[in-house]
Design a protein around this motif. Sequence first.
Motif, PDB file in Angstrom:
ATOM      1  N   ALA A 124       0.830  -1.206   0.000  1.00  0.00           N
ATOM      2  CA  ALA A 124       0.000   0.000   0.000  1.00  0.00           C
ATOM      3  C   ALA A 124       0.860   1.250   0.000  1.00  0.00           C
ATOM      4  CB  ALA A 124      -0.931   0.007   1.216  1.00  0.00           C
ATOM      5  N   ASN A 125       0.418   2.227  -0.748  1.00  0.00           N
ATOM      6  CA  ASN A 125       0.998   3.575  -0.726  1.00  0.00           C
ATOM      7  C   ASN A 125       2.468   3.645  -1.103  1.00  0.00           C
ATOM      8  OD1 ASN A 125      -1.505   4.531   0.237  1.00  0.00           O
ATOM      9  ND2 ASN A 125      -0.940   3.875   2.287  1.00  0.00           N
ATOM     10  N   GLU A 126       2.965   2.580  -1.688  1.00  0.00           N
ATOM     11  CA  GLU A 126       4.371   2.552  -2.058  1.00  0.00           C
ATOM     12  C   GLU A 126       4.523   1.702  -3.309  1.00  0.00           C
ATOM     13  OE1 GLU A 126       7.153   2.969   1.618  1.00  0.00           O
ATOM     14  OE2 GLU A 126       7.700   1.137   0.599  1.00  0.00           O
ATOM     15  N   LEU A 127       5.290   2.192  -4.268  1.00  0.00           N
ATOM     16  CA  LEU A 127       5.513   1.456  -5.512  1.00  0.00           C
ATOM     17  C   LEU A 127       7.008   1.286  -5.711  1.00  0.00           C
ATOM     18  CD1 LEU A 127       4.579   0.452  -8.364  1.00  0.00           C
ATOM     19  CD2 LEU A 127       4.759   2.824  -9.111  1.00  0.00           C
ATOM     20  N   HIS A 128       7.442   0.034  -5.811  1.00  0.00           N
ATOM     21  CA  HIS A 128       8.865  -0.230  -6.021  1.00  0.00           C
ATOM     22  C   HIS A 128       9.105  -0.597  -7.481  1.00  0.00           C
ATOM     23  CE1 HIS A 128      10.143  -0.328  -1.706  1.00  0.00           C
ATOM     24  NE2 HIS A 128       8.842  -0.433  -1.575  1.00  0.00           N
ATOM     25  N   LEU A 129      10.008   0.139  -8.127  1.00  0.00           N
ATOM     26  CA  LEU A 129      10.245  -0.034  -9.558  1.00  0.00           C
ATOM     27  C   LEU A 129      11.705  -0.349  -9.821  1.00  0.00           C
ATOM     28  CD1 LEU A 129       8.715   3.344 -10.730  1.00  0.00           C
ATOM     29  CD2 LEU A 129       7.673   1.131 -11.119  1.00  0.00           C
ATOM     30  N   PRO A 130      11.987  -1.148 -10.852  1.00  0.00           N
ATOM     31  CA  PRO A 130      13.371  -1.274 -11.299  1.00  0.00           C
ATOM     32  C   PRO A 130      13.717  -0.107 -12.225  1.00  0.00           C
ATOM     33  CG  PRO A 130      11.968  -2.870 -12.424  1.00  0.00           C
ATOM     34  CD  PRO A 130      11.069  -2.023 -11.575  1.00  0.00           C
ATOM     35  N   VAL A 131      14.935   0.400 -12.105  1.00  0.00           N
ATOM     36  CA  VAL A 131      15.356   1.529 -12.939  1.00  0.00           C
ATOM     37  C   VAL A 131      15.452   1.095 -14.398  1.00  0.00           C
ATOM     38  CG1 VAL A 131      17.375   2.945 -13.495  1.00  0.00           C
ATOM     39  CG2 VAL A 131      16.526   2.864 -11.159  1.00  0.00           C
ATOM     40  N   GLY A 132      14.975   1.945 -15.298  1.00  0.00           N
ATOM     41  CA  GLY A 132      15.147   1.727 -16.727  1.00  0.00           C
ATOM     42  C   GLY A 132      14.169   0.749 -17.352  1.00  0.00           C
ATOM     43  N   VAL A 133      13.197   0.270 -16.586  1.00  0.00           N
ATOM     44  CA  VAL A 133      12.230  -0.687 -17.128  1.00  0.00           C
ATOM     45  C   VAL A 133      10.854  -0.022 -17.187  1.00  0.00           C
ATOM     46  CG1 VAL A 133      11.091  -2.902 -16.734  1.00  0.00           C
ATOM     47  CG2 VAL A 133      13.507  -2.614 -16.139  1.00  0.00           C
ATOM     48  N   PRO A 134      10.214  -0.038 -18.378  1.00  0.00           N
ATOM     49  CA  PRO A 134       8.870   0.537 -18.430  1.00  0.00           C
ATOM     50  C   PRO A 134       7.875  -0.361 -17.692  1.00  0.00           C
ATOM     51  CG  PRO A 134       9.494  -0.370 -20.569  1.00  0.00           C
ATOM     52  CD  PRO A 134      10.674  -0.542 -19.673  1.00  0.00           C
ATOM     53  N   VAL A 135       7.008   0.256 -16.911  1.00  0.00           N
ATOM     54  CA  VAL A 135       6.027  -0.480 -16.125  1.00  0.00           C
ATOM     55  C   VAL A 135       4.642   0.044 -16.486  1.00  0.00           C
ATOM     56  CG1 VAL A 135       5.194  -0.960 -13.794  1.00  0.00           C
ATOM     57  CG2 VAL A 135       7.650  -0.794 -14.230  1.00  0.00           C
ATOM     58  N   VAL A 136       3.709  -0.883 -16.699  1.00  0.00           N
ATOM     59  CA  VAL A 136       2.335  -0.468 -16.967  1.00  0.00           C
ATOM     60  C   VAL A 136       1.559  -0.497 -15.663  1.00  0.00           C
ATOM     61  CG1 VAL A 136       0.204  -1.061 -18.146  1.00  0.00           C
ATOM     62  CG2 VAL A 136       2.377  -1.278 -19.336  1.00  0.00           C
ATOM     63  N   LEU A 137       0.991   0.638 -15.305  1.00  0.00           N
ATOM     64  CA  LEU A 137       0.161   0.695 -14.111  1.00  0.00           C
ATOM     65  C   LEU A 137      -1.297   0.548 -14.529  1.00  0.00           C
ATOM     66  CD1 LEU A 137       1.790   3.712 -12.233  1.00  0.00           C
ATOM     67  CD2 LEU A 137       2.341   1.287 -12.032  1.00  0.00           C
ATOM     68  N   GLU A 138      -1.979  -0.420 -13.913  1.00  0.00           N
ATOM     69  CA  GLU A 138      -3.424  -0.554 -14.130  1.00  0.00           C
ATOM     70  C   GLU A 138      -4.116   0.215 -13.020  1.00  0.00           C
ATOM     71  OE1 GLU A 138      -3.215  -5.166 -15.783  1.00  0.00           O
ATOM     72  OE2 GLU A 138      -4.566  -4.624 -14.162  1.00  0.00           O
ATOM     73  N   LEU A 139      -4.763   1.301 -13.381  1.00  0.00           N
ATOM     74  CA  LEU A 139      -5.336   2.169 -12.349  1.00  0.00           C
ATOM     75  C   LEU A 139      -6.830   1.898 -12.204  1.00  0.00           C
ATOM     76  CD1 LEU A 139      -3.479   5.465 -13.296  1.00  0.00           C
ATOM     77  CD2 LEU A 139      -2.799   3.712 -11.663  1.00  0.00           C
ATOM     78  N   GLU A 140      -7.246   1.700 -10.954  1.00  0.00           N
ATOM     79  CA  GLU A 140      -8.655   1.460 -10.667  1.00  0.00           C
ATOM     80  C   GLU A 140      -9.059   2.307  -9.472  1.00  0.00           C
ATOM     81  OE1 GLU A 140      -9.146  -2.716 -10.069  1.00  0.00           O
ATOM     82  OE2 GLU A 140      -8.795  -3.175 -12.182  1.00  0.00           O
ATOM     83  N   ALA A 141     -10.363   2.365  -9.211  1.00  0.00           N
ATOM     84  CA  ALA A 141     -10.839   3.082  -8.027  1.00  0.00           C
ATOM     85  C   ALA A 141     -11.872   2.233  -7.325  1.00  0.00           C
ATOM     86  CB  ALA A 141     -11.435   4.429  -8.413  1.00  0.00           C
ATOM     87  N   ALA A 142     -11.866   2.298  -5.993  1.00  0.00           N
ATOM     88  CA  ALA A 142     -12.808   1.487  -5.224  1.00  0.00           C
ATOM     89  C   ALA A 142     -14.069   2.274  -4.876  1.00  0.00           C
ATOM     90  CB  ALA A 142     -12.144   0.996  -3.944  1.00  0.00           C
ATOM     91  N   ASP A 143     -13.992   3.597  -4.895  1.00  0.00           N
ATOM     92  CA  ASP A 143     -15.153   4.363  -4.442  1.00  0.00           C
ATOM     93  C   ASP A 143     -15.499   5.513  -5.386  1.00  0.00           C
ATOM     94  OD1 ASP A 143     -12.869   5.878  -3.690  1.00  0.00           O
ATOM     95  OD2 ASP A 143     -12.922   4.990  -1.697  1.00  0.00           O
ATOM     96  N   VAL A 144     -14.681   6.539  -5.415  1.00  0.00           N
ATOM     97  CA  VAL A 144     -14.958   7.695  -6.268  1.00  0.00           C
ATOM     98  C   VAL A 144     -13.784   7.870  -7.232  1.00  0.00           C
ATOM     99  CG1 VAL A 144     -16.324   8.841  -4.488  1.00  0.00           C
ATOM    100  CG2 VAL A 144     -13.865   9.303  -4.660  1.00  0.00           C
ATOM    101  N   ILE A 145     -13.821   8.917  -8.036  1.00  0.00           N
ATOM    102  CA  ILE A 145     -12.721   9.155  -8.959  1.00  0.00           C
ATOM    103  C   ILE A 145     -11.530   9.747  -8.207  1.00  0.00           C
ATOM    104  CG2 ILE A 145     -11.965  10.423 -11.013  1.00  0.00           C
ATOM    105  CD1 ILE A 145     -14.789  10.363 -12.021  1.00  0.00           C
TER     106      ILE A 145
END
Lengths: 344, 115
Positions: A127-148
């Motif tokens: 939660a509330n933290e995203l760990h990424l490898p440097v130099g690699v493109p990452v696709v984020l799938e964004l959703e919402a549980a309640d409102v926008i």
Amino acid sequence: MIDALWGWPPPVLDPAGPYADKVTTLAWALFGMGLVVTAIVCAALWLAVRGSPKIKAMIGGERAIWIGGIAFPGVVLLGLLVWGLTLTASLTQPIRGDEMRIRITGEMWWFRVQYLNADGDIVMEDANELHLPVGVPVVLELEAADVIHSFWVPHLSGKKDMIPGRRTLLRVQADRAGEFGGLCAEYCGSQHALMGFVAIAHKASDWQAWFDDRTTRVARTEMLAETAPPDAMPYPGDAAAYPMEPETLERYDARRGMRLFMESGCAACHRIAGTEANGLAGPDLTHVGSRRSLGAGILPNNRGTMMGWIGDSQSIKPGNRMPSYYVLSAEDIGHIAAFLELQK
Amino acid sequence: MVLGLLSACKNPVGSRYEPDDAAQERGLLAINEAGCAACHEIPGVAWPKGRLGPSLEGFDDVGMIAGQLPNRPDLLAAFIRNAPAVKRDSTMPATPITQLEAVDIAAYLYGLDHD
């Protein structure tokens, strides 16, 4: 001004990757055009007042209006519009299928983060933290549980709405290691301003080690050890007699903390992998001890803030879904905090 | 005569300690970085204003630290850094700050009345 060690609040014009770089270039171009147009308007105004009659006639003529009032803004604005639209489209190209995918869900004022494998199954939750490898493109799938809500880590990319019932995609890439702050960029309720986020970019090899450790290990219940209170206290008036290193003194018992966590209702909303705690309403706490921040990117994570949050989260972030636990004694809160600190 | 009478008057209520401005500034920064306001209302910190611990408003005029210890700079710094070591049953945990930061935070708290 809080000079946050964990990268929050983030600077908005300091790109750390190709997608953010494009957005930042566009932003500077817009500022630049604004400046040019303002300069032209100021010059025209000055000439209209102080210029020679010949120049005044030129500015007031129909030709000046056709060129300066219609053709110039038409061409410039159309150009910027096409540029902006192609740029934003390039940030959200459809998934090819082989990219790293991470699902982030906007909740009532925090971000649920789920790491997916190639089949789209959830292999790890945070939660509330995203760990990424440097130099690699990452696709984020964004959703919402309640409102926008809207996901925005200025160092990594532009803003993207998180819409209930719909999945939006956002590509991010970090080209340097570091901690990058983010926030919700769409008003989503009273504590919208306290809905923060931290993205952490690791060197690729470090990231793999971190990911393997997190996905293979269960909760650190085996690390829980009984702790005994310290021996006799020194005379209250002598400051030099007190142990100065806080580690020398642990008066809380993580084992008791675990029991209290399960019995006080915490486990109904929070999940800790490898234990009976399996609630889904609140953030997953399997790795809470290693997080930079508490309360969704807003407080540094330490014993004091952890106790403050457990005991009275409503005075820190009024209206959030976690109640203030006035029923717990200070000792109990300390035990629970000691237990949560071990969940790394 | 008048001067004599005036000088006989009590000194205006002021701080018992006169911390320097730089130390107070560093102290406020350390307070923000450690998140002390998660539990304490602290003048000069807009948010949060936690209520788990006592408000520190007017701390300069408080008689005793945590109702038990003499309100002295050295003891206050020790208490801020490692409260349970100084007062065993204190609810306040040890904080992740250095001794110097603790001294600065004590300076900030003693300087609160000088707004």
